[in-house]
Design a protein around this motif. Structure first.
Motif, mmCIF file in Angstrom:
data_model
loop_
_atom_site.group_PDB
_atom_site.id
_atom_site.type_symbol
_atom_site.label_atom_id
_atom_site.label_comp_id
_atom_site.label_asym_id
_atom_site.label_seq_id
_atom_site.Cartn_x
_atom_site.Cartn_y
_atom_site.Cartn_z
ATOM 1 N N GLU A 204 0.849 -1.419 -0.008
ATOM 2 C CA GLU A 204 0.040 0.128 0.164
ATOM 3 C C GLU A 204 0.621 1.216 -0.002
ATOM 4 O OE1 GLU A 204 1.016 -1.571 2.324
ATOM 5 O OE2 GLU A 204 0.874 -0.692 4.409
ATOM 6 N N TYR A 218 1.003 7.420 1.189
ATOM 7 C CA TYR A 218 2.412 7.822 0.805
ATOM 8 C C TYR A 218 3.468 7.331 1.832
ATOM 9 C CZ TYR A 218 0.553 10.720 -3.078
ATOM 10 O OH TYR A 218 0.275 11.055 -4.285
ATOM 11 N N ASP A 219 4.554 7.197 1.330
ATOM 12 C CA ASP A 219 5.721 6.596 2.039
ATOM 13 C C ASP A 219 6.157 7.872 2.992
ATOM 14 O OD1 ASP A 219 7.831 5.817 3.167
ATOM 15 O OD2 ASP A 219 8.840 5.303 1.056
ATOM 16 N N ASN A 221 8.006 7.180 5.998
ATOM 17 C CA ASN A 221 8.808 6.869 6.650
ATOM 18 C C ASN A 221 10.433 6.973 5.989
ATOM 19 O OD1 ASN A 221 7.296 5.985 8.533
ATOM 20 N ND2 ASN A 221 7.198 3.773 8.016
ATOM 21 N N GLY A 267 7.965 -1.138 8.152
ATOM 22 C CA GLY A 267 6.824 -2.084 7.780
ATOM 23 C C GLY A 267 7.144 -3.416 7.483
ATOM 24 N N SER A 270 5.164 -6.425 11.602
ATOM 25 C CA SER A 270 4.111 -6.794 12.338
ATOM 26 C C SER A 270 3.250 -7.995 12.140
ATOM 27 C CB SER A 270 3.093 -5.408 12.441
ATOM 28 O OG SER A 270 2.682 -5.408 11.199
ATOM 29 N N PRO A 318 8.766 -0.749 13.045
ATOM 30 C CA PRO A 318 7.389 -1.253 12.494
ATOM 31 C C PRO A 318 6.919 0.077 11.602
ATOM 32 C CG PRO A 318 7.550 -0.187 14.721
ATOM 33 C CD PRO A 318 9.082 -0.719 14.282
ATOM 34 N N GLY A 319 6.066 -0.216 10.868
ATOM 35 C CA GLY A 319 5.469 0.629 9.556
ATOM 36 C C GLY A 319 4.947 1.995 10.115
ATOM 37 N N ASN A 320 4.227 1.832 11.145
ATOM 38 C CA ASN A 320 3.548 3.208 11.799
ATOM 39 C C ASN A 320 4.353 4.485 12.011
ATOM 40 O OD1 ASN A 320 0.720 2.933 11.972
ATOM 41 N ND2 ASN A 320 1.086 1.229 13.416
HETATM 42 P P1 AMP Z 1 3.102 -2.627 9.076
HETATM 43 O O1 AMP Z 1 4.208 -2.545 10.118
HETATM 44 O O2 AMP Z 1 3.644 -2.873 7.703
HETATM 45 O O3 AMP Z 1 1.938 -3.604 9.545
HETATM 46 O O4 AMP Z 1 2.378 -1.165 8.840
HETATM 47 C C1 AMP Z 1 1.771 -0.616 9.921
HETATM 48 C C2 AMP Z 1 1.115 0.834 9.477
HETATM 49 O O5 AMP Z 1 2.052 1.597 9.071
HETATM 50 C C3 AMP Z 1 -0.047 0.485 8.275
HETATM 51 O O6 AMP Z 1 -0.900 1.319 8.437
HETATM 52 C C4 AMP Z 1 0.983 0.811 7.002
HETATM 53 O O7 AMP Z 1 0.025 1.136 6.029
HETATM 54 C C5 AMP Z 1 1.763 1.969 8.045
HETATM 55 N N1 AMP Z 1 2.888 2.213 6.916
HETATM 56 C C6 AMP Z 1 3.926 1.198 6.909
HETATM 57 N N2 AMP Z 1 5.076 1.592 6.134
HETATM 58 C C7 AMP Z 1 4.678 3.123 5.887
HETATM 59 C C8 AMP Z 1 5.359 4.293 5.240
HETATM 60 N N3 AMP Z 1 6.705 4.030 4.759
HETATM 61 N N4 AMP Z 1 4.985 5.544 5.253
HETATM 62 C C9 AMP Z 1 3.764 5.773 5.976
HETATM 63 N N5 AMP Z 1 2.888 4.606 6.541
HETATM 64 C C10 AMP Z 1 3.522 3.162 6.447
#
Ligand code: AMP
Ligand code: MG
Length: 427
Positions: A204, A218-219, A221, A267, A270, A318-320
């Motif tokens: 995503e 949008y990215d 991170n 990301g 999780s 983590p992604g958040n």
């Molecule tokens: P994850 O750790 O991959 O399960 O992601 C946790 C949350 O962070 C999800 O809502 C992702 O859409 C969001 N997320 C993951 N990578 C990014 C990123 N690079 N930029 C912004 N949000 C992100």
């Protein structure tokens, strides 16, 4: 398995406190090897000293005056001689900063002297100009106005010949560059910059500048983590966004391990993503999956990936967006500094009054975004940002500090003191 349990670096899942996680990382990482780089001072800010700098001279090089005034032999200030209450001297010349002294100074005489000018032998005291009555060459002042040795800067009082001026592992700040310059040095021997590969993962996740398909995000991170890495002095290798696809992940990690000292990902660690990430990481190296007792930021992976002879350390965040940054600062920052040859030092925590009550349960460390400001009473106080969600990046932008609620700590009452980690320092 030892009594201590399996190493957190072993493959598999580990429940760790923040303290345990940090200790495991700092234990695993030792400074990179590599030839030191001789670097001009102007390019050395934020870099890490590769060797102790031994002072090649005394700074200052001579005893000198700290004031504009008159230099004299402080022996005249002895109680017996100063009985009259007033010292009277004859000015026999002057010495400016940068000048070598041409005059001999006898008993009962003094010398007009400027700040920084060399104190002639035997002249150990300077009376500031504003304390003197001046009548032609007759100078007088109150004997009680100065003590022997006043306003004298001693040779070597700042830096002493042969002694270490700065130690290996020091991260150079503006004052350090000045200090090195004061030793006459125009270059300094530094560890090379850490090379850190950075990528984001998630189907995503879309790079800014591209159209945003429905359901995508949008990215952020790569922008925030890349900047945090550059602030640490690292060279960032940007590997873009990687889809949730094992083959793609494998290829990018191999590329990263072959070129970087460390790899930062966000990301994909999780629960929902972990399985495929885990199998790829197990193929490429030894990585432990951690559940760190912290908020934000529970899922995290740390370990080493092998690429032929090379090894790169992996920090999978983590992604958040808030969790990614907070885990970067709490878990990755000091480890990266150590890898870069620096001696990481604990950042000071301030004790500040919490305006409101804070709910917290013991058993995890929380990092709450907050603003430290002066209250109406002039005392510094801290107010939490309203939304503490791990995805609310605005909570970082609009705050200036993290409130650190420690592992064993429980709820905080309004008006209680809490520990605060300010975002910005003076230098
Ligand atoms: P994850 O750790 O991959 O399960 O992601 C946790 C949350 O962070 C999800 O809502 C992702 O859409 C969001 N997320 C993951 N990578 C990014 C990123 N690079 N930029 C912004 N949000 C992100
Ligand atoms: Mg994901």
């Amino acid at each position: 398995m030892t009594e201590l349990g399996p190493s957190p670096l072993a493959a598999g899942e580990h429940n760790l406190s923040v303290a345990q996680a940090r200790a495991a990382i700092l234990l695993a990482l030792s400074p990179l090897e590599g030839a030191p780089q001789t670097t001009p001072l102007a390019q050395a800010l934020g870099r890490v000293l590769a060797a102790d700098v031994i002072s090649p001279l005394d700074v200052p090089a001579h005893d000198n005056s700290a004031m504009d005034g008159y230099a004299f032999d402080g022996a005249v200030l002895s109680p017996k001689l100063a009985r009259s209450g007033r010292i009277e001297l004859q000015a026999v010349g002057s010495v400016m900063a940068g000048q070598a002294l041409a005059h001999a100074v006898g008993q009962g005489q003094c010398l007009r002297i400027m700040t920084g000018a060399v104190l002639p032998p035997g002249q150990d005291t300077v009376v500031p100009l504003e304390l003197c009555s001046i009548d032609g060459e007759h100078i007088s002042f109150d004997a009680m106005a100065v003590r022997r040795g006043d306003n004298r800067r001693m040779r070597g009082e700042d830096l002493t010949l042969g002694r270490p001026a700065l130690l290996a592992g020091h991260v150079l700040r503006p004052a350090d560059l000045g200090l090195l310059a004061s030793l006459g040095l125009s270059e300094v021997s530094l560890h090379r910059r850490l090379r850190v590969a950075l990528f984001s993962s998630g189907d995503e996740v879309v790079a800014p500048g591209q159209p945003l398909p429905p359901g995508s995000i949008y990215d952020s991170n790569r922008a925030s983590l890349g900047a945090a890495l550059r602030r640490l002095g690292a060279e960032v290798i940007d590997l873009g966004v990687v889809r949730d696809d094992p083959a793609e992940l494998r290829a990018v990690l191999q590329q990263a391990a072959a070129s970087a000292d460390a790899i930062i990902t966000s990301g994909g660690v999780s629960a929902g993503d972990a399985d495929h990430t885990r199998s790829v990481l197990a193929e490429l190296g030894q990585v432990g999956f951690w559940k760190v007792a912290m908020r934000p930021g529970r899922p995290f992976a740390f370990g080493a990936l092998q690429a032929g002879e090379r090894k790169a350390w992996l920090f999978a965040l983590p992604g958040n967006p808030v969790a990614a940054l907070v885990t970067f600062y709490v878990l990755a920052r000091d480890g990266l500094l150590q890898l870069a040859g620096a001696r990481p030092q604990a950042l000071p925590l301030l004790r500040v009054r919490s305006v409101a009550a804070i709910r917290k349960r013991p058993g995890r460390t929380e990092y709450q975004r907050a603003t430290v400001a002066q209250g109406d009473d002039g005392q510094w106080q801290v107010t939490l940002f309203g939304s503490q969600g791990a995805g609310i990046l605005r909570s970082m932008s609009e705050s200036n500090a993290l409130v650190v609620l420690h592992h064993e700590q429980g709820s905080v009452a309004a008006g209680e003191m809490v520990d605060v980690w300010p975002f910005d320092g003076l230098v």
